[in-house]
Scaffold this motif. Structure first.
Motif: not given
Length: 320
Positions: A138-143, A204-220
């Motif tokens: 799962n590599n697709v992503g936008v910033s 200044l990248y708050s939403v991007y960082a938050a979506t990647k935090a989701y990916v981390d917790q989702f994966s765990r």
């Protein structure tokens, strides 16, 4: 000589013995951690990915890390399902892979993750029917185009960030999992970001960082859910890689090329639920953790403000 040392130790005050014991175990812990770091980064062999299945599915394979993954997986002998939004780029990548690895079977699936995602996922399900999808990347992503405050983020960008990074990753995983559960084997790799894990904040990248935090917790969570089903789920946490998304053209010791990252990344698939495959990145991670959070926050804010200023300047030039 040993008896002499023991006698000297016995004659010392208890508080000195306590400090010596504490120092010994601290040194032992550090030594074991260092030896483990050396082993996993340089000595541990990668797993035979074909044991998971003969096919790999990659989202966002037409550029950057996703494209590098596609070539590396083909080199390992896996057939590919490439999922991207641009049919011409998908065809170009497919032909390039086949010219280098002629025996590789490739299926292209056109999906715009910012568009009708349900229809796109249906096409993915149809394309993988009957295939042994052993590895999912799962590599697709936008910033953000460049750093900006939350009140400056327009509705379209906000929607795309959540839809592509969160909903896309979730639904593609959900589509692929049933086959893996049925065969009782599989490997899922979700590409996270140091912006969500390594540094305490990414202003200044708050939403991007938050979506990647989701990916981390989702994966765990999935790692725990499906471990007994023979499915290895992992969140890979790269720091800066020389990609268009990162706006970095040249690679360096701490900023690998996409090929350099993917080559390192394949060796980690199937092991820890969270990892940073490119070993110089672990040095930066350790440095970030050793500094006060307030210092890292301040440095990151000033860094991102500089990116914002350059981005605004480019936008103003386009309007002239």
């Amino acid at each position: 000589m040993t008896d002499c040392i023991l006698e000297q130790l016995k004659s010392q005050p208890s508080w000195i013995l306590f400090l010596l014991t504490l120092g010994f175990f601290s040194t032992l812990k550090f030594s074991l951690s260092f030896l483990k770091w050396v082993y996993v980064n340089f000595l541990r062999p990668g797993k035979n990915l074909k044991k998971y299945g003969s096919w790999a599915l990659i989202t966002g394979p037409t550029d950057g890390i996703g494209k590098a993954f596609a070539f590396q997986l083909a080199r390992k002998g896996l057939n590919l399902v490439l999922v991207g939004r641009n049919p011409d780029k998908l065809k170009e990548v497919s032909e390039s892979i086949k010219s280098k690895y002629g025996s590789t079977q490739i299926k292209n699936v056109v999906v715009d993750f910012s568009g009708d995602l349900d229809d796109g996922v249906s096409r993915i399900k149809e394309a993988i029917q009957g295939l042994e999808i052993g590895v999912l990347i799962n590599n697709v992503g936008v910033s953000y185009p460049y750093a900006r405050f939350l009140h400056e983020v327009d509705d379209k960008l906000l929607s795309n960030l959540i839809k592509v990074n969160v909903e896309g990753t979730t639904k593609v995983t959900q589509a692929v999992l049933p086959g893996m559960v049925e065969r009782k084997r599989g490997a899922i790799v979700n590409i996270g970001s140091g912006a969500a894990i390594v540094i305490p904040s990414d202003p200044l990248y708050s939403v991007y960082a938050a979506t990647k935090a989701y990916v981390d917790q989702f994966s765990r969570c999935l790692y725990v859910e499906y471990k007994k089903s023979g499915i290895d789920v992992q969140c890979q946490v790269p720091l800066y890689v020389a990609t268009k998304m990162a706006s970095i053209r040249r690679s360096s010791f701490f900023v690998p090329s996409t090929d350099g990252y993917a080559l390192a990344a394949l060796r980690w698939i199937g092991y820890e639920p969270r990892c940073t495959p490119y070993w110089p990145h672990t040095i930066l991670w350790a440095l970030a953790y050793s500094l006060p959070e307030s210092f890292v926050d301040s440095w990151r804010l000033n860094f991102c403000l500089g990116i914002r200023k350059r981005g605004q300047l480019k936008d103003s030039r386009k309007l002239e």
